[in-house]
Design a protein around this motif. Sequence first.
Motif, short mmCIF file in Angstrom:
data_model
loop_
_atom_site.label_atom_id
_atom_site.label_comp_id
_atom_site.label_asym_id
_atom_site.label_seq_id
_atom_site.Cartn_x
_atom_site.Cartn_y
_atom_site.Cartn_z
N ARG A 1 0.80 -1.23 0.00
CA ARG A 1 0.00 0.00 0.00
C ARG A 1 0.83 1.28 0.00
O ARG A 1 0.30 2.37 -0.13
CB ARG A 1 -0.91 0.03 1.24
N ASP A 2 2.14 1.17 0.16
CA ASP A 2 2.99 2.36 0.24
C ASP A 2 4.16 2.21 -0.74
O ASP A 2 4.79 1.17 -0.78
CB ASP A 2 3.52 2.53 1.67
N PRO A 3 4.46 3.25 -1.54
CA PRO A 3 5.54 3.15 -2.54
C PRO A 3 6.90 2.82 -1.93
O PRO A 3 7.70 2.12 -2.55
CB PRO A 3 5.54 4.53 -3.19
N ASN A 4 7.17 3.34 -0.73
CA ASN A 4 8.46 3.05 -0.10
C ASN A 4 8.53 1.58 0.33
O ASN A 4 9.60 0.97 0.31
CB ASN A 4 8.68 3.97 1.09
N GLN A 5 7.39 1.02 0.73
CA GLN A 5 7.37 -0.40 1.06
C GLN A 5 7.64 -1.23 -0.20
O GLN A 5 8.34 -2.25 -0.14
CB GLN A 5 6.02 -0.79 1.65
N LEU A 6 7.11 -0.80 -1.34
CA LEU A 6 7.36 -1.50 -2.60
C LEU A 6 8.85 -1.52 -2.91
O LEU A 6 9.41 -2.55 -3.31
CB LEU A 6 6.58 -0.82 -3.72
N GLY B 1 10.23 -2.98 -16.81
CA GLY B 1 11.61 -2.54 -16.99
C GLY B 1 12.11 -1.51 -16.01
O GLY B 1 12.87 -0.62 -16.39
N VAL B 2 11.71 -1.59 -14.73
CA VAL B 2 12.23 -0.65 -13.73
C VAL B 2 13.62 -1.12 -13.31
O VAL B 2 13.78 -2.22 -12.79
CB VAL B 2 11.29 -0.59 -12.51
N GLN B 3 14.62 -0.30 -13.53
CA GLN B 3 16.01 -0.68 -13.22
C GLN B 3 16.50 -0.07 -11.91
O GLN B 3 17.23 -0.71 -11.17
CB GLN B 3 16.94 -0.22 -14.37
N ASP B 4 16.10 1.17 -11.64
CA ASP B 4 16.59 1.90 -10.47
C ASP B 4 15.58 1.76 -9.33
O ASP B 4 14.47 2.28 -9.40
CB ASP B 4 16.80 3.37 -10.85
N LEU B 5 15.97 1.05 -8.26
CA LEU B 5 15.05 0.85 -7.14
C LEU B 5 14.66 2.18 -6.49
O LEU B 5 13.52 2.33 -6.03
CB LEU B 5 15.68 -0.06 -6.09
N ASP B 6 15.57 3.13 -6.44
CA ASP B 6 15.26 4.42 -5.81
C ASP B 6 14.22 5.20 -6.60
O ASP B 6 13.63 6.15 -6.08
CB ASP B 6 16.54 5.26 -5.67
N LEU B 7 14.00 4.82 -7.87
CA LEU B 7 13.02 5.51 -8.70
C LEU B 7 11.60 4.96 -8.51
O LEU B 7 10.63 5.56 -8.96
CB LEU B 7 13.42 5.41 -10.18
N ILE B 8 11.47 3.82 -7.82
CA ILE B 8 10.17 3.16 -7.68
C ILE B 8 9.12 4.08 -7.06
O ILE B 8 8.01 4.20 -7.61
CB ILE B 8 10.32 1.85 -6.88
N PRO B 9 9.37 4.76 -5.93
CA PRO B 9 8.33 5.65 -5.37
C PRO B 9 7.90 6.73 -6.36
O PRO B 9 6.71 7.07 -6.43
CB PRO B 9 9.00 6.25 -4.13
N GLU B 10 8.85 7.28 -7.13
CA GLU B 10 8.52 8.33 -8.09
C GLU B 10 7.64 7.76 -9.22
O GLU B 10 6.67 8.40 -9.65
CB GLU B 10 9.80 8.91 -8.68
N ILE B 11 7.97 6.56 -9.69
CA ILE B 11 7.16 5.94 -10.75
C ILE B 11 5.74 5.70 -10.26
O ILE B 11 4.77 5.97 -10.97
CB ILE B 11 7.81 4.61 -11.19
N VAL B 12 5.61 5.21 -9.03
CA VAL B 12 4.27 4.96 -8.47
C VAL B 12 3.49 6.26 -8.37
O VAL B 12 2.33 6.34 -8.78
CB VAL B 12 4.38 4.29 -7.08
N GLU B 13 4.12 7.29 -7.82
CA GLU B 13 3.42 8.57 -7.64
C GLU B 13 2.95 9.14 -8.98
O GLU B 13 1.82 9.63 -9.11
CB GLU B 13 4.33 9.57 -6.92
N ARG B 14 3.82 9.05 -9.99
CA ARG B 14 3.44 9.60 -11.30
C ARG B 14 2.38 8.75 -12.00
O ARG B 14 1.54 9.29 -12.74
CB ARG B 14 4.68 9.75 -12.19
#
Length: 616
Positions: free
Chosen positions: A192-197, A238-251
């Motif tokens: 339920r939370d992008p950071n948890q993902l 094709g998500v490569q950068d784990l740190d980008l995951i929260p940003e991808i979810v938010e967008r």
Amino acid sequence: MDWEKIGLKMGLEIHQQLDSKSKLFCPCPTELMDTEPDHIIERNLRPTQSELGKFDRAAFEEAMRKLHFHYENYNDGTCLVEADEEPPHPLNREALEIAVTVALLLKMRVVDEFHTMRKQVIDGSNTGGFQRTGLVATDGHLETPRGRVKIENLCLEEDAARRIMETEDGVVFRLDRLGIPLVEITTDPSIRDPNQLRDVAYQIGQILRSTRVKRGLGTIRQDLNISIRDGARVEVKGVQDLDLIPEIVEREVQRQLKLVEISRKLQERSAEVLDEIHDVSGVFRDTESRIISSAESVLAVKLRGFDGIIGTELQPGRRLGTEMADYAKKRGVSGIFHTDELPAYGIGEDEVKELRRELKASDDDAVVLVAHDRDKAEEALREVIRRAEIAIKGVPEETRKALSDGNTQYLRPLPTSSRMYLETDIPLFRIEPEFVERVRDNLPELPSEKKERIMREYGLSDDLASQLVRRNLVEDFESLCRFRVDRTVIASLLAYTLRELRREGHDVDSVDLEDALKLLEDGKVSKDALRDIIASMADEGTAAEEAAGRLNLLLLSQEEVESVIDEIIEANHDMISERGMGAMGPLMGQAMGRLRGRADGQMVNRILREKIQERL
């Protein structure tokens, strides 16, 4: 955002290549080739109906592109199995053992039998039009700071062929990657939370790294499943950068919320998409637009009630018009024009007015143009019509591509269950309980356990231990710890110094670190000199002692160090008289500058302190 309020649900799929000696269903090596191929074969692929007489929508859309496929292969690196000219060989037991190892580390239940299935894929990445896959384990879990996450399935499957280039009539693939074993790990949609993902992706990645998996770019791929209450499930590939995951979810959430808002506006306007395509080439007979003037024909479609909607921003820099263009590009055109952005691109205001008159478009209507040869332009506008109809309904279920800025781009519709069927060429494989127990008795150390152990056994800081584990350097570290050298020095060398030297362009991978550490162990150099010695060894290809000698970094005797310090004391007599022990700092800097790594810092400090005290 209030994730709970909007009903955010997320899941994760991770695909990781396994480091086995051969491919999943043939004896070919699992290394990629960088030489010219020996042969090229050609194929056309088409979708087939499932047992229920249905077509998979994703496969059907790929077929609409009418692409031709070229496959590069090798005499030694590939075989008839990859070319789909020979039945698959028996299942690779080594790959299965690695997959079971991963499953047990994820606390999963291993199935009794491995059933190989065919998953229809006709984008050209598999010569036979399908990918072989099979379920290995179910019902696992991971603990996170935000609660437990269920691991639903772990499958063992073939990797796809490697895309090399796209031509006018199709795509060129290389068969060296096709058939490399990989595991697909799928969580349930309870995140339920992008950071948890992001945390779950990191934890699974660390578990995979503790087993025999391949490393490097392209060997691991993360796909995100994202949905909101009023939206739809979207798979981001094709998500490569784990740190980008929260940003991808938010967008992605932002995009879906905007699409929901657009749907409501269009329904309030009683918007309608007319399935009528108009030839408006005459309107642009004297146009200054180079794109339009060079096209064979200019076709247009009217979208009732869409004025001002197509230009609505869904994600930073991406609008509904961009989504329509992504659909149109699947039919071979470079893009679209629409009245929300005109006049522009050489199209004048008078031409826009004439275009509206030609299509009898009111102020509430929008017009979309495509300039290309007639057949492709018409196919592209059919896609625009389809996307516009979807916009009225709401958010479509799609597979999308992750972009480097955190946005996503349309790839194809979500696949359906109609693409799976049993593989008839491979018998069922019994997974014996004894096999599972043998794997369980030899499970590797988990990253978290490894970190705690090296902190405890070697006295390392949390940061250094984390870096060694994250970069898979623990085995190298423990091997080098046989030298009688400060453990922190070895850890820092591996975790930070070597990485810095690589960034500076030094080929440190060829350096004999043991040779350099032996110098330190024997007291011939100081720890501060290691960096320069290793850089010289990398650049010149010399032994450690030779590099230290050439750089004048071999340690001086205590008598030689005292002589240098005596000279500094004599030259700074007045400073010592004025400041007393306050002169220690400046003089220490002078001493280390003169000695330049040829003396141990603690020894220099001790001698200098004693010499100053003698003068007071």
